[in-house]
Enzyme design. Structure first.
Site, PDB file in Angstrom:
ATOM      1  N   LYS A  22       0.588   4.118  10.217  1.00 60.20           N
ATOM      2  CA  LYS A  22       0.899   4.853   8.883  1.00 60.20           C
ATOM      3  C   LYS A  22      -0.295   5.283   8.323  1.00 60.20           C
ATOM      4  O   LYS A  22      -0.807   6.316   7.802  1.00 60.20           O
ATOM      5  CB  LYS A  22       1.696   3.965   7.769  1.00 60.20           C
ATOM      6  CG  LYS A  22       1.846   4.452   6.508  1.00 60.20           C
ATOM      7  CD  LYS A  22       2.224   3.517   5.539  1.00 60.20           C
ATOM      8  CE  LYS A  22       1.294   2.241   5.279  1.00 60.20           C
ATOM      9  NZ  LYS A  22       0.831   2.187   3.825  1.00 60.20           N
ATOM     10  N   ASN A  23      -1.422   4.097   8.274  1.00 62.71           N
ATOM     11  CA  ASN A  23      -2.607   4.377   7.363  1.00 62.71           C
ATOM     12  C   ASN A  23      -3.633   5.466   8.344  1.00 62.71           C
ATOM     13  O   ASN A  23      -4.278   6.007   7.615  1.00 62.71           O
ATOM     14  CB  ASN A  23      -3.300   3.126   7.184  1.00 62.71           C
ATOM     15  CG  ASN A  23      -2.490   2.407   5.844  1.00 62.71           C
ATOM     16  OD1 ASN A  23      -1.489   3.051   5.310  1.00 62.71           O
ATOM     17  ND2 ASN A  23      -2.643   0.911   5.756  1.00 62.71           N
ATOM     18  N   CYS A 117       0.765   0.445  -3.644  1.00 65.47           N
ATOM     19  CA  CYS A 117       1.195  -0.811  -4.175  1.00 65.47           C
ATOM     20  C   CYS A 117       0.454  -1.552  -4.974  1.00 65.47           C
ATOM     21  O   CYS A 117      -0.781  -1.520  -4.771  1.00 65.47           O
ATOM     22  CB  CYS A 117       1.220  -1.634  -2.846  1.00 65.47           C
ATOM     23  SG  CYS A 117       2.617  -1.237  -1.387  1.00 65.47           S
ATOM     24  N   ARG A 122      -7.769  -1.766  -7.317  1.00 61.29           N
ATOM     25  CA  ARG A 122      -8.108  -0.487  -6.637  1.00 61.29           C
ATOM     26  C   ARG A 122      -8.894   0.577  -7.161  1.00 61.29           C
ATOM     27  O   ARG A 122      -8.410   1.438  -7.325  1.00 61.29           O
ATOM     28  CB  ARG A 122      -6.641  -0.255  -6.069  1.00 61.29           C
ATOM     29  CG  ARG A 122      -5.602  -1.248  -5.418  1.00 61.29           C
ATOM     30  CD  ARG A 122      -4.425  -0.937  -4.755  1.00 61.29           C
ATOM     31  NE  ARG A 122      -4.789  -0.366  -3.397  1.00 61.29           N
ATOM     32  CZ  ARG A 122      -3.742  -0.035  -2.647  1.00 61.29           C
ATOM     33  NH1 ARG A 122      -2.526  -0.016  -2.830  1.00 61.29           N
ATOM     34  NH2 ARG A 122      -4.196   0.449  -1.347  1.00 61.29           N
ATOM     35  N   ASP A 306      -3.433  -7.056   5.108  1.00 60.25           N
ATOM     36  CA  ASP A 306      -1.937  -6.501   5.222  1.00 60.25           C
ATOM     37  C   ASP A 306      -1.312  -7.441   5.833  1.00 60.25           C
ATOM     38  O   ASP A 306       0.080  -7.078   6.035  1.00 60.25           O
ATOM     39  CB  ASP A 306      -1.940  -5.070   5.813  1.00 60.25           C
ATOM     40  CG  ASP A 306      -2.332  -4.088   5.049  1.00 60.25           C
ATOM     41  OD1 ASP A 306      -2.613  -4.295   3.564  1.00 60.25           O
ATOM     42  OD2 ASP A 306      -2.628  -2.769   5.232  1.00 60.25           O
ATOM     43  N   ARG A 398       8.392   2.655   2.812  1.00 59.60           N
ATOM     44  CA  ARG A 398       6.843   3.298   2.737  1.00 59.60           C
ATOM     45  C   ARG A 398       6.495   3.152   4.175  1.00 59.60           C
ATOM     46  O   ARG A 398       5.633   4.224   4.397  1.00 59.60           O
ATOM     47  CB  ARG A 398       6.333   2.658   1.574  1.00 59.60           C
ATOM     48  CG  ARG A 398       6.622   2.922   0.145  1.00 59.60           C
ATOM     49  CD  ARG A 398       5.646   2.039  -0.843  1.00 59.60           C
ATOM     50  NE  ARG A 398       4.752   3.005  -0.782  1.00 59.60           N
ATOM     51  CZ  ARG A 398       4.140   3.205  -2.069  1.00 59.60           C
ATOM     52  NH1 ARG A 398       4.105   2.675  -3.094  1.00 59.60           N
ATOM     53  NH2 ARG A 398       2.698   3.890  -1.908  1.00 59.60           N
TER      54      ARG A 398
HETATM   55  C1  EPZ Z   1      -6.313   0.828   2.567  1.00 64.59           C
HETATM   56  O1  EPZ Z   1      -6.337   0.777   1.225  1.00 64.59           O
HETATM   57  C2  EPZ Z   1      -4.852   0.647   3.078  1.00 64.59           C
HETATM   58  N1  EPZ Z   1      -4.254   1.825   2.595  1.00 64.59           N
HETATM   59  C3  EPZ Z   1      -4.200  -0.715   2.698  1.00 64.59           C
HETATM   60  O2  EPZ Z   1      -2.785  -0.891   3.093  1.00 64.59           O
HETATM   61  C4  EPZ Z   1      -5.064  -1.796   3.020  1.00 64.59           C
HETATM   62  O3  EPZ Z   1      -4.595  -2.959   2.545  1.00 64.59           O
HETATM   63  C5  EPZ Z   1      -6.465  -1.761   2.702  1.00 64.59           C
HETATM   64  O4  EPZ Z   1      -7.051  -0.563   3.197  1.00 64.59           O
HETATM   65  C6  EPZ Z   1      -7.369  -2.892   3.315  1.00 64.59           C
HETATM   66  O5  EPZ Z   1      -7.123  -2.917   4.701  1.00 64.59           O
HETATM   67  C7  EPZ Z   1      -4.247   2.947   3.052  1.00 64.59           C
HETATM   68  O6  EPZ Z   1      -4.971   3.045   4.271  1.00 64.59           O
HETATM   69  C8  EPZ Z   1      -3.415   4.136   2.577  1.00 64.59           C
HETATM   70  P1  EPZ Z   1      -9.978  -0.467   0.493  1.00 64.59           P
HETATM   71  P2  EPZ Z   1      -7.763   1.071   0.369  1.00 64.59           P
HETATM   72  O7  EPZ Z   1     -10.427   0.856  -0.105  1.00 64.59           O
HETATM   73  O8  EPZ Z   1      -8.210   2.197   1.390  1.00 64.59           O
HETATM   74  C9  EPZ Z   1     -12.371  -2.415  -3.264  1.00 64.59           C
HETATM   75  C10 EPZ Z   1      -0.673  -0.996   3.206  1.00 64.59           C
HETATM   76  O9  EPZ Z   1       0.187  -2.212   2.844  1.00 64.59           O
HETATM   77  N2  EPZ Z   1     -12.850  -0.826  -3.404  1.00 64.59           N
HETATM   78  O10 EPZ Z   1     -10.511  -0.771   1.767  1.00 64.59           O
HETATM   79  O11 EPZ Z   1      -7.317   1.368  -1.058  1.00 64.59           O
HETATM   80  C11 EPZ Z   1     -10.730  -2.680  -3.336  1.00 64.59           C
HETATM   81  O12 EPZ Z   1     -10.505  -2.902  -4.665  1.00 64.59           O
HETATM   82  C12 EPZ Z   1      -1.804  -0.910   2.352  1.00 64.59           C
HETATM   83  O13 EPZ Z   1      -0.443  -0.411   4.395  1.00 64.59           O
HETATM   84  C13 EPZ Z   1     -13.732  -0.702  -4.495  1.00 64.59           C
HETATM   85  O14 EPZ Z   1     -13.973  -1.823  -5.043  1.00 64.59           O
HETATM   86  O15 EPZ Z   1      -8.327  -0.305   0.462  1.00 64.59           O
HETATM   87  C14 EPZ Z   1     -10.539  -3.617  -2.433  1.00 64.59           C
HETATM   88  O16 EPZ Z   1     -10.986  -4.857  -3.133  1.00 64.59           O
HETATM   89  C15 EPZ Z   1      -1.709  -1.622   1.289  1.00 64.59           C
HETATM   90  N3  EPZ Z   1     -14.056   0.479  -4.797  1.00 64.59           N
HETATM   91  C16 EPZ Z   1     -11.559  -3.558  -1.339  1.00 64.59           C
HETATM   92  O17 EPZ Z   1     -12.501  -2.616  -1.573  1.00 64.59           O
HETATM   93  C17 EPZ Z   1     -13.478   1.306  -3.834  1.00 64.59           C
HETATM   94  O18 EPZ Z   1     -14.061   2.616  -4.152  1.00 64.59           O
HETATM   95  C18 EPZ Z   1     -11.021  -2.767  -0.067  1.00 64.59           C
HETATM   96  O19 EPZ Z   1      -9.993  -1.744  -0.319  1.00 64.59           O
HETATM   97  C19 EPZ Z   1     -12.748   1.355  -3.191  1.00 64.59           C
HETATM   98  C20 EPZ Z   1     -12.257   0.178  -2.753  1.00 64.59           C
END
Ligand code: EPZ
Length: 436
Positions: A22-23, A117, A122, A306, A398
């Site tokens: 999915k991602n 979610c 985020r 995840d 989802r």
């Molecule tokens: C992706 O979310 C996935 N979603 C999530 O999958 C997954 O949990 C996550 O990556 C971690 O592997 C999609 O691909 C659509 P991140 P994303 O940016 O991109 C911080 C699922 O269940 N951060 O890697 O939003 C953030 O707060 C979902 O399929 C910042 O501080 O995650 C987190 O602590 C849920 N500033 C960490 O980085 C930013 O600009 C990692 O988040 C961006 C992120």
């Protein structure tokens, strides 16, 4: 109200085939509109987040054909200038990939702030930092719109302050058609980052280093059409592996890349499961009670956030005390109250859960707080004695294609029902041991 009814206690057994990731698909479909030619994407999972993103692409004029359940042919040639905004776009996270792809292609993007979610704050500051480094101005316009614009985009050297999957992917998309070279340091290394880079390279992009900390991009003038098949979903695979272990089953998971599952198989082995790997499948046999262990979520190749709810469900049944530390998202233990209703002895302190394993869960009426926690609670219900009802299953839909159907093919008693009458019939079927 639609919900799942589950009769627990059957060890899962048999074979289950994993869908496309999915991602990865969310990123790749958003990137596909960067060409003005048809782009065929295969092995796309049929889940509601994907349908929401494709709906947004259609809304801005993108050509969308859907010749079979898992294939889309997208064409970005007909996209019209205008905001990307609707109720579905605001609900999903992946819609933010349209900021990177539209900015990269048209030097302008106006996209509703992403949802997704509710597992923590985020923020998207790292995405914005990357777009600005490439020369874009980025503002948050009301109501809840991100507007990114540039006269021209120029390659840049970008150091990410946190490892972010979304920001890495978005910056790659914005940079592939920028003038000159871009270097992204401290990049995310997840399999779907690599899949997105391979996909863009098949469209004529020049990206090297995806899968390492440093991604290097040479800007190209344009991207062309391609045909591409998405990688298997490592989290869907992990979820079935852990459901097999929770029910003390014997399940072979097919259409997987075992390398992507190593962080999850390593924990199953520590807990006492037997794992057999082949080129594209993994078999899990859980013949006896699981042993406790500790786990901390980390960016890939660490243990994925995840899979944190799923491993907690397993450890709730293991012998001894386990510690689970969530280091990526600050609000990902909401399911523990629901699990406690099933008899789990689980205590959350800050970003840590302390779990004292119990012999058995018992069925209960519970709600899915988000996608992965919802799947984990279903796993707990499959392992429990007695009946469970699981509500808010739209979260689960989802990201899991045919979840009840695939579980039934492994011998589980689970049905999606929408009324007391349907539930009664399902329970009768379970009691006659007719699965389905
Ligand atoms: C992706 O979310 C996935 N979603 C999530 O999958 C997954 O949990 C996550 O990556 C971690 O592997 C999609 O691909 C659509 P991140 P994303 O940016 O991109 C911080 C699922 O269940 N951060 O890697 O939003 C953030 O707060 C979902 O399929 C910042 O501080 O995650 C987190 O602590 C849920 N500033 C960490 O980085 C930013 O600009 C990692 O988040 C961006 C992120």
């Amino acid at each position: 109200m639609e919900h799942y009814v589950v009769k627990g206690g059957n060890p899962l057994s048999g074979e289950v085939e994993i869908a496309g990731a999915k991602n990865a698909a969310l990123a790749i479909l958003a990137a596909a509109i960067m060409a003005n030619e048809p782009v065929t994407v295969e092995n796309v999972p049929d889940v509601s987040d994907i349908r929401a993103l494709v709906g947004a692409i259609e809304q801005i004029g993108g050509g969308v054909e859907h010749p079979d359940r898992h294939t889309y042919i997208l064409n970005g040639a007909t996209i019209v200038d205008g905001p990307v905004d609707n109720e579905a776009v605001r609900r999903i996270r992946g819609s933010y990939y349209l900021i990177g792809s539209l900015l990269g292609k048209y030097r302008k993007a106006e996209v509703a702030l992403p949802g997704g979610c509710n597992i923590g704050l985020r923020p998207i500051d790292q995405h914005i930092k990357g777009f600005r480094a490439l020369g874009a101005s980025v503002s948050l316009a009301s109501p809840g719109m991100v507007v990114a614009k540039a006269q021209e985009l120029n390659g840049s050297h970008i150091y990410m302050d946190v490892v972010s999957v979304g920001a890495t992917i978005n910056i790659v998309m914005a940079a592939v058609m920028a003038r000159g070279n871009t270097i992204i340091e401290n990049a995310a290394k997840e399999p779907h980052v690599v899949d997105l880079a391979n996909f863009l390279n098949s469209m004529g992009a020049r990206i090297r280093g995806a899968g390492t900390d440093v991604i290097r991009i040479k800007g190209v003038e344009r991207l062309h059409g391609t045909e591409y098949s998405i990688i298997p979903d490592q989290i869907e695979a992990g979820t079935y592996m852990y459901a097999a272990a929770a029910t003390r089953g014997d399940v072979t998971i097919t259409n997987v890349i075992p390398k992507h599952l190593e962080c999850m198989t390593a924990k199953l082995i520590e807990m006492g499961c037997e794992i057999t790997e082949s080129d594209d499948s993994v078999r899990i046999v859980a013949a006896r009670r699981l042993e406790h262990t500790n786990v901390k979520t980390l960016p890939y190749p660490g243990f994925p956030t995840d899979m944190q709810p799923q491993i907690s469900v397993l450890l709730g049944l293991a012998r001894g005390t386990s510690i689970v530390t969530e280091s990526i998202f600050e609000n990902r233990f909401k399911y523990t109250d629901e699990l406690a209703k099933m008899g789990a002895a689980i205590r959350v302190e800050g970003n840590t859960a302390i779990i004292d394993g119990v012999e058995n869960y018992t069925g209960a009426n519970i709600s899915a707080p988000d996608l992965r926690a919802g799947a984990a609670l279903v796993t707990a219900a499959l392992a429990a004695s007695g009946y469970s009802e699981i509500y808010d299953i739209h979260f689960i839909e989802r990201g899991y294609e045919d979840f009840p159907e695939k579980l039934r093919s492994l011998g589980a008693c689970i049905a999606k029902v929408d009324s007391a009458e349907e539930e009664r019939k399902a329970v009768n079927r379970f009691n006659l041991r007719v699965v389905g």
